[in-house]
Design an enzyme around this catalytic site. Structure first.
Site: not given
Ligand SMILES: CSC[C@H]1O[C@H](OP(=O)(O)O)[C@H](O)[C@@H]1O
Length: 370
Positions: A54, A242
């Site tokens: 995240g 992101d």
């Molecule tokens: C609040 S940022 C959330 C965003 O990050 C996630 O990616 P990952 O789990 O690979 O870090 C995903 O794109 C979410 O929307």
């Protein structure tokens, strides 16, 4: 968010005042495991392997990673090495670079005598700031849900993708923050939760959060979203980000772009919720310029879960030996984004819209780039 057996924040300082404790998100939803990070290597590995994930949480974890690194080597070379090590963990979420640049600049000031203590102080302040920023996103975004309920007089159906809840930040989340605020106000909600292949952050993390918060939700296959929108079962979409460009292009978990296309085709409002730390003011064309992380093919060909007989297992779900590609993000062009929910309000997905809410940040880049 207070969850049975779960810390109220995704990252915290341990009682020893040095070790950093995080929720191991690769173990959720079946196990709540708090993992200690005691070194730069631990912090880098936790980001790389998505123990923490995240965009905002990656940034705060990197900030604490620098504090852990300063305990090992607080020299100029040690700081540069730590920044380089953490920056290399994941390429797409700009919060990582934003946090590292902010920390490095602060720690590089000549008046800083104890870099280690200052790094811990700054990381803790960044964590607290993230909580408040995400709460503000929730407050601004909740207005959309309040308005939808007032207009329809019924439960508001929201579709979200991946996990942009409190597990993706220090607390509150981004895309889910408006849902928490509206729910706590008593607005009737139902959330369509995209499972979000291949790592299933929706089915595993978003559903875990919503169940714990007693918010009505339904997990759906990623491919179901367009059908639901065609049949009027989605009032609006809210997703995370992101990296968002100064022009309003939104990089988010793979599959977001397809949802935005379906939303456009069906007249469903499509919002991205993000803190300003996720805006990359130096970029104008997200499709051409945002680096998209390629993750291991094994994440596509294999799946981990709890066996019906108990125990966590990993199974091969694809034809053995078949190649697989695994781009982890895609970019939704601003033209498909209805609005961007930020800590300062809701902006149109445009240069002017974002600059109106963040004139200093937008102006700084213009000055730099002429
Ligand atoms: C609040 S940022 C959330 C965003 O990050 C996630 O990616 P990952 O789990 O690979 O870090 C995903 O794109 C979410 O929307």
């Amino acid at each position: 968010m207070n969850i049975d057996g779960c810390p109220t924040r995704t990252i915290r300082l341990a009682a020893d005042g040095e070790t950093v404790e995080v929720i191991d998100q690769t173990r959720l939803p079946h196990e709540v495991v708090v993992r200690p990070l005691a070194s730069l290597a631990d912090a880098a590995e936790a980001i790389r392997t998505m123990v923490v994930r995240g965009a905002p949480l990656i940034g705060v974890t990197a900030a604490y990673g620098l504090a852990l690194a300063m305990r090992e080597d607080a020299s100029e070379a040690g700081l540069a090495h730590a920044v380089e090590t953490l920056a290399a963990t994941r390429p797409t979420a700009v919060n990582l670079r934003w946090a590292l640049d902010r920390m490095a600049a602060a720690l590089g000031r000549p008046e800083v005598n104890d870099r280690t203590a200052e790094a811990y102080r700054l990381a803790a302040a960044m964590a607290d700031e993230d909580v408040e920023t995400c709460r503000a996103i929730g407050v601004h975004g909740a207005a959309l849900l309040r308005e939808a309920h007032a207009r329809t007089g019924r439960e508001v159906n929201v579709l979200t993708h991946c996990n942009a809840g409190w597990l993706a930040t220090v607390d509150w989340g981004t895309a889910l923050a408006p849902i928490y605020v509206a729910h706590d106000e008593g607005i009737p909600l139902h959330v369509w939760v995209d499972e979000t292949r291949p790592r299933n952050q929706g089915a595993a993390l978003t559903a875990f959060e919503l169940r714990q918060h007693s918010i009505r939700h339904t997990i759906v296959a990623d491919n179901a979203g367009g059908h639901l929108m065609q049949h009027g079962r989605v009032d609006l979409c809210i997703v995370g980000s992101d990296r968002t460009t100064a022009t309003g292009d939104v990089a988010n978990k793979i599959g977001t772009y397809l949802k935005a296309l379906a939303a456009k085709d069906n007249g469903v409002p499509f919002y991205a919720a993000l803190p300003s730390s996720t805006i990359d003011w130096t970029l104008a064309d997200g499709v051409a310029e945002i680096p998209i992380e390629e993750r291991p093919a094994r994440e596509v060909t294999h799946m981990t879960g709890r066996a019906e007989t108990g125990g966590i297992v990993t199974v091969e779900i694809a034809s053995p030996g078949s190649p697989a590609a695994n781009p982890a993000f895609d970019v939704t062009p601003a033209r498909l984004v209805t609005g961007i929910i930020t800590e300062r309000g809701i902006a149109s997905a445009s240069t002017a819209g974002l600059a109106a809410l963040f004139p200093r940040e937008a102006g700084r880049v213009k000055a730099r780039h002429g």
